[in-house]
Write a protein that holds these residues in place. Sequence first.
Motif, PDB file in Angstrom:
ATOM      1  N   GLY A 123       1.435  -0.417  -6.748  1.00 19.67           N
ATOM      2  CA  GLY A 123       0.661  -0.950  -5.632  1.00 19.67           C
ATOM      3  C   GLY A 123      -0.841  -0.872  -5.804  1.00 19.67           C
ATOM      4  O   GLY A 123      -1.584  -0.957  -4.821  1.00 19.67           O
ATOM      5  N   ARG A 164       0.471   0.339  -0.174  1.00 21.82           N
ATOM      6  CA  ARG A 164       1.796  -0.215   0.091  1.00 21.82           C
ATOM      7  C   ARG A 164       1.704  -1.110   1.324  1.00 21.82           C
ATOM      8  O   ARG A 164       1.210  -0.695   2.361  1.00 21.82           O
ATOM      9  N   GLN A 185       4.312  -7.115  -0.497  1.00 20.97           N
ATOM     10  CA  GLN A 185       5.585  -7.070  -1.209  1.00 20.97           C
ATOM     11  C   GLN A 185       6.407  -8.323  -0.933  1.00 20.97           C
ATOM     12  O   GLN A 185       7.188  -8.764  -1.780  1.00 20.97           O
TER      13      GLN A 185
END
Length: 363
Positions: A144, A127, A132
């Motif tokens: 992810g 992550r 993102q």
Amino acid sequence: MPTPRLARRRLLLPVGGSAALAAALLAVFGSGSLPAIGQSQAQAPAVAQAGTTIGVYSGRHYNTDKELYRQFTARTGIKVNVLEAKDDALLERLKSEGKNSPADVLVLVDAARLDAATDQGLFRPVRSAALQRDVPANLRDSQGRWYGLTRRVRAVVVNPKLVNPATIRTYADLAKPALKGKLCLRERKSPYNQSLVASQMILRGDAATRTWIRGMVANVSQPFFTSDTPLARAVARGECGVGVVNTYYIARMLSGEGGAQDKQLAERLKVVYLNPSHVNITGAGVTLHAKNPQAATRLIEFLASPTGGRGYAEANNEYPLKGFGDNPILKRFGSFRADGVSVEQIGSRSRAATRMMESNGWK
């Protein structure tokens, strides 16, 4: 299990210097224009230590890629060792090496290959706020495990002496009887075609896609091709009127990379972006057994960033994750409207797409 032989690629340990390539990258990026690397939210320490070395297994093999890795090292102090091979060989190698693998990052081309690596458990979820932000949701894995780095479009090339380009506006048009004997296609095992069919299954449903495949197969004039470049040459020579290719193959021909004859052939072709266009990616993820996952994440963040990604796309005449870039050859082709289909969905349907192709005559 013995390690599979990696055909026609080199192991670079570590990436060395190149004044000419460095100058080329400076021309693209400008002095000091590389962005700061995004901060990862992985569970590893907040900052990867300078002096760390990471291994990259990559299905790409371009000198400008290596120069981008050097720029990353200069920026972060993280060294990059690169092994380049065909995607399938890399997957086999990672599986055979297991926990002993030196690879921290795996770079693959095409949704089907990313899906295969995911199914085989070769990625670990990461992550990252930077990823993102920089990678559109439909171009990354929902968990992810991998992230898009560049976009590649599957378009149509037309020989205007045989077919009016204005008559082809959608993929469905390739199945029209008017193209009987004029269509050339790459073989079924091409992951690019598998992903194209998977996207049509998602957009149009199985029944319509099945009818479409049968119509195209009926239009095919000669044996299916093993690569996009010979197919493009056949269209240019008038052996076919229309073919389906990734646009970077035509851009390479136009650049003169393959020699003067290929450039002359490509000049005869008209590239048609279909509405909407199927978009695939080059993507990367942190490997399951990565020894330096934080440093690996920083490299992927860099390659997906607007500046780093620009160089990564231009290395193979591909498109950046957002916008159309500044590649002068791609600008000749015009703009396209992407179909917006999730690459993750495309990958998950690739096996079903292959079965449908086989059962309906796509050889």
